[in-house]
Design an enzyme around this catalytic site. Structure first.
Site, PDB file in Angstrom:
ATOM      1  N   ARG A  80       0.857  -1.494  -0.286  1.00  0.00           N
ATOM      2  CA  ARG A  80       0.250   0.004  -0.231  1.00  0.00           C
ATOM      3  C   ARG A  80       1.145   1.379  -0.144  1.00  0.00           C
ATOM      4  O   ARG A  80       0.826   2.218  -0.774  1.00  0.00           O
ATOM      5  CB  ARG A  80      -1.132   0.228   1.518  1.00  0.00           C
ATOM      6  CG  ARG A  80      -2.376   1.000   1.575  1.00  0.00           C
ATOM      7  CD  ARG A  80      -3.089   0.758   2.594  1.00  0.00           C
ATOM      8  NE  ARG A  80      -2.606   1.608   3.126  1.00  0.00           N
ATOM      9  CZ  ARG A  80      -3.275   0.858   4.304  1.00  0.00           C
ATOM     10  NH1 ARG A  80      -4.834   0.458   4.260  1.00  0.00           N
ATOM     11  NH2 ARG A  80      -2.480   0.769   5.450  1.00  0.00           N
ATOM     12  N   LYS A 183      -2.186   6.261   1.258  1.00  0.00           N
ATOM     13  CA  LYS A 183      -2.722   6.944   2.877  1.00  0.00           C
ATOM     14  C   LYS A 183      -1.980   8.209   2.449  1.00  0.00           C
ATOM     15  O   LYS A 183      -0.498   7.807   3.243  1.00  0.00           O
ATOM     16  CB  LYS A 183      -2.061   5.551   3.388  1.00  0.00           C
ATOM     17  CG  LYS A 183      -2.066   5.925   5.046  1.00  0.00           C
ATOM     18  CD  LYS A 183      -2.231   4.459   5.862  1.00  0.00           C
ATOM     19  CE  LYS A 183      -2.038   4.820   7.569  1.00  0.00           C
ATOM     20  NZ  LYS A 183      -3.921   4.954   7.729  1.00  0.00           N
ATOM     21  N   GLU A 219     -16.321   6.160   4.363  1.00  0.00           N
ATOM     22  CA  GLU A 219     -15.406   6.049   6.170  1.00  0.00           C
ATOM     23  C   GLU A 219     -15.896   6.647   6.960  1.00  0.00           C
ATOM     24  O   GLU A 219     -16.150   7.640   7.411  1.00  0.00           O
ATOM     25  CB  GLU A 219     -14.389   4.786   5.556  1.00  0.00           C
ATOM     26  CG  GLU A 219     -12.900   6.340   5.152  1.00  0.00           C
ATOM     27  CD  GLU A 219     -11.562   5.886   4.986  1.00  0.00           C
ATOM     28  OE1 GLU A 219     -11.434   4.596   5.936  1.00  0.00           O
ATOM     29  OE2 GLU A 219     -10.780   6.204   3.805  1.00  0.00           O
TER      30      GLU A 219
HETATM   31  N1  PLP Z   1      -9.490   4.524   6.930  1.00  0.00           N
HETATM   32  C1  PLP Z   1      -8.736   4.789   7.186  1.00  0.00           C
HETATM   33  C2  PLP Z   1      -8.617   6.494   6.922  1.00  0.00           C
HETATM   34  C3  PLP Z   1      -7.447   4.634   7.883  1.00  0.00           C
HETATM   35  O1  PLP Z   1      -6.859   6.255   8.373  1.00  0.00           O
HETATM   36  C4  PLP Z   1      -7.069   4.004   8.656  1.00  0.00           C
HETATM   37  C5  PLP Z   1      -5.783   3.776   8.943  1.00  0.00           C
HETATM   38  O2  PLP Z   1      -5.052   3.112   8.604  1.00  0.00           O
HETATM   39  C6  PLP Z   1      -8.075   2.652   8.292  1.00  0.00           C
HETATM   40  C7  PLP Z   1      -8.961   3.041   6.909  1.00  0.00           C
HETATM   41  C8  PLP Z   1      -7.774   1.210   8.095  1.00  0.00           C
HETATM   42  O3  PLP Z   1      -6.888   1.142   7.286  1.00  0.00           O
HETATM   43  P1  PLP Z   1      -5.894  -0.515   7.404  1.00  0.00           P
HETATM   44  O4  PLP Z   1      -7.451  -1.342   8.186  1.00  0.00           O
HETATM   45  O5  PLP Z   1      -4.848  -1.272   7.180  1.00  0.00           O
HETATM   46  O6  PLP Z   1      -5.363  -0.230   9.294  1.00  0.00           O
HETATM   47  C1  COI Z   2      -4.276   3.715  11.740  1.00  0.00           C
HETATM   48  O1  COI Z   2      -5.442   2.970  12.163  1.00  0.00           O
HETATM   49  O2  COI Z   2      -3.126   3.235  11.195  1.00  0.00           O
HETATM   50  C2  COI Z   2      -4.591   4.539  11.153  1.00  0.00           C
HETATM   51  O3  COI Z   2      -2.942   4.668  10.132  1.00  0.00           O
HETATM   52  C3  COI Z   2      -4.991   5.392  11.741  1.00  0.00           C
HETATM   53  C4  COI Z   2      -4.613   6.558  12.530  1.00  0.00           C
HETATM   54  C5  COI Z   2      -3.877   6.773  13.477  1.00  0.00           C
HETATM   55  C6  COI Z   2      -4.259   8.080  11.779  1.00  0.00           C
END
Ligand code: PLP
Ligand code: COI
Length: 344
Positions: A80, A183, A219
């Site tokens: 990612r 991200k 989201e």
């Molecule tokens: N959506 C957003 C906006 C986020 O910041 C995060 C955190 O990483 C997620 C979703 C969840 O992604 P992940 O499960 O890969 O941490």
């Molecule tokens: C995560 O869940 O890892 C995120 O990046 C969310 C937030 C702390 C920015």
């Protein structure tokens, strides 16, 4: 030695022994340095400071019931990060380099890894940003990649403590055809005004709608959305949300638990028919949602309130939480090869 009170951790930064630092310059990454100082020196004209040429990741390491240390799906985060870097037009570490650095940061900071049994973990924060001095708006040719970490507990309240969230119809997190699926720090900057207003009103998170039609759930500001209806795990299909690794894992978990999975556009009106709703993500793990308040604008007194459960985590959300965390903490076999062990 760490003097951290591991029993009372929140999602906050605690300085650890080291950070890892490398620079991409003249076509190659410099030797990875372990630094004890968490302050860095960069050009005041670095493109990341001016134009947000920056992306990051978030993943976790866990101390298992068996004493082993596991990192959850770092290969997915590496992929990612590479996509985010491609979006920004900057160099990114290879998947192999990324995983090596994840293991190394955990090993060098092992004193800061919370013990098994208190729902805490070591949050790993890889960060990549443009570092060469520049004035024009263009992708940076040089960049810095760092691997940082901090012991963490629950993102909001305690583990599995339900939260209230608000739909801010007068704000979008991402633009149609914009950066929502990457991200990049800019997405978080874009969420701050609405998040700050929501927090002042007593909410823990903002739930955004799709920026094109504002008819479907997108989201939250730092996590994906899921809802449970009957035996179905339902989560939005949208090109303006971050493809969450936790959500992808929960889809597998749901099927393993005999549930059906629906990844499709979720109309706002459907909020009234879910039995359970939650947030999912690395930082929030699974956080149950007690109330979703839909307002035409954050300033408005007019609202439609959707309530779930009695403030506790619903049965299906709890089963999903247990499925994932038991693999992370080495309580259940890692059937899908999701974790990578850190040799100490
Ligand atoms: N959506 C957003 C906006 C986020 O910041 C995060 C955190 O990483 C997620 C979703 C969840 O992604 P992940 O499960 O890969 O941490
Ligand atoms: C995560 O869940 O890892 C995120 O990046 C969310 C937030 C702390 C920015």
């Amino acid at each position: 030695m760490s003097t951290i009170d591991f029993d009372n951790l929140s999602f906050a930064y605690h300085k650890t022994n080291t950070i890892l630092y490398t620079e991409f310059k003249n076509g190659k990454w410099s030797e990875i340095e372990s630094r004890t100082d968490d302050y860095i020196s960069i050009s005041a004209f670095a493109g990341s400071l001016h134009y947000g040429i920056q992306c990051f990741e978030g993943l976790k390491a866990f101390r298992g019931k068996d004493g082993k240390v596991r990192i959850f799906r770092p290969d997915e985060n590496a992929k990612r990060l590479r996509k985010s870097a491609e979006y920004l037009g900057i160099e990114a570490p290879s998947e192999e380099m990324f995983i090596q650095m994840c293991k190394r940061i955990v090993k060098e900071n092992i004193d800061f890894l919370p013990p098994y049994g208190n729902n805490a973990s070591m949050y790993i924060r890889p960060i990549l940003f443009g570092s060469n001095p520049q004035l024009g708006v263009k992708s940076s040719t040089e960049c810095v990649f760092m691997m940082l970490c901090s012991p963490v507990g629950a993102y909001t309240g305690g583990a599995l403590e339900a939260i209230d969230v608000v739909i801010a119809r007068d704000y979008d997190r991402a633009a149609p055809n914009g950066s929502g699926a990457y991200k990049v720090g800019g997405n978080y900057a874009c969420s701050l005004l609405s998040l700050n207003k929501a927090v002042k009103l007593g909410y823990k998170a903002v739930l955004y709608l799709d920026p094109t039609s504002r008819k479907f759930i997108d989201e939250y500001n730092s996590s994906n959305f899921f809802g449970i209806k009957g035996n179905s795990y339902i989560t939005p299909l949208s090109d303006s949300i971050l493809p969450s690794i936790t959500n992808k894992s929960l889809e597998v978990a749901a099927r393993e638990l005999g549930m059906t999975v629906e990844r499709r556009p979720v109309p706002v009106e459907e909020l009234g028919s879910f039995e359970e709703v939650g947030e999912c993500g690395t930082a929030v793990v699974i956080t149950p949602v007690h109330k979703i308040v839909d307002k035409p604008s954050l300033e408005s007194d007019q609202e439609t309130v959707y309530t779930y459960g009695n403030g506790l985590c619903g049965e299906k959300s709890l089963a999903l939480y247990k499925y994932i965390t038991s693999i992370q903490y080495g309580e259940a076999p890692d059937k899908f090869g999701w974790t990578i062990e850190v040799e100490l």
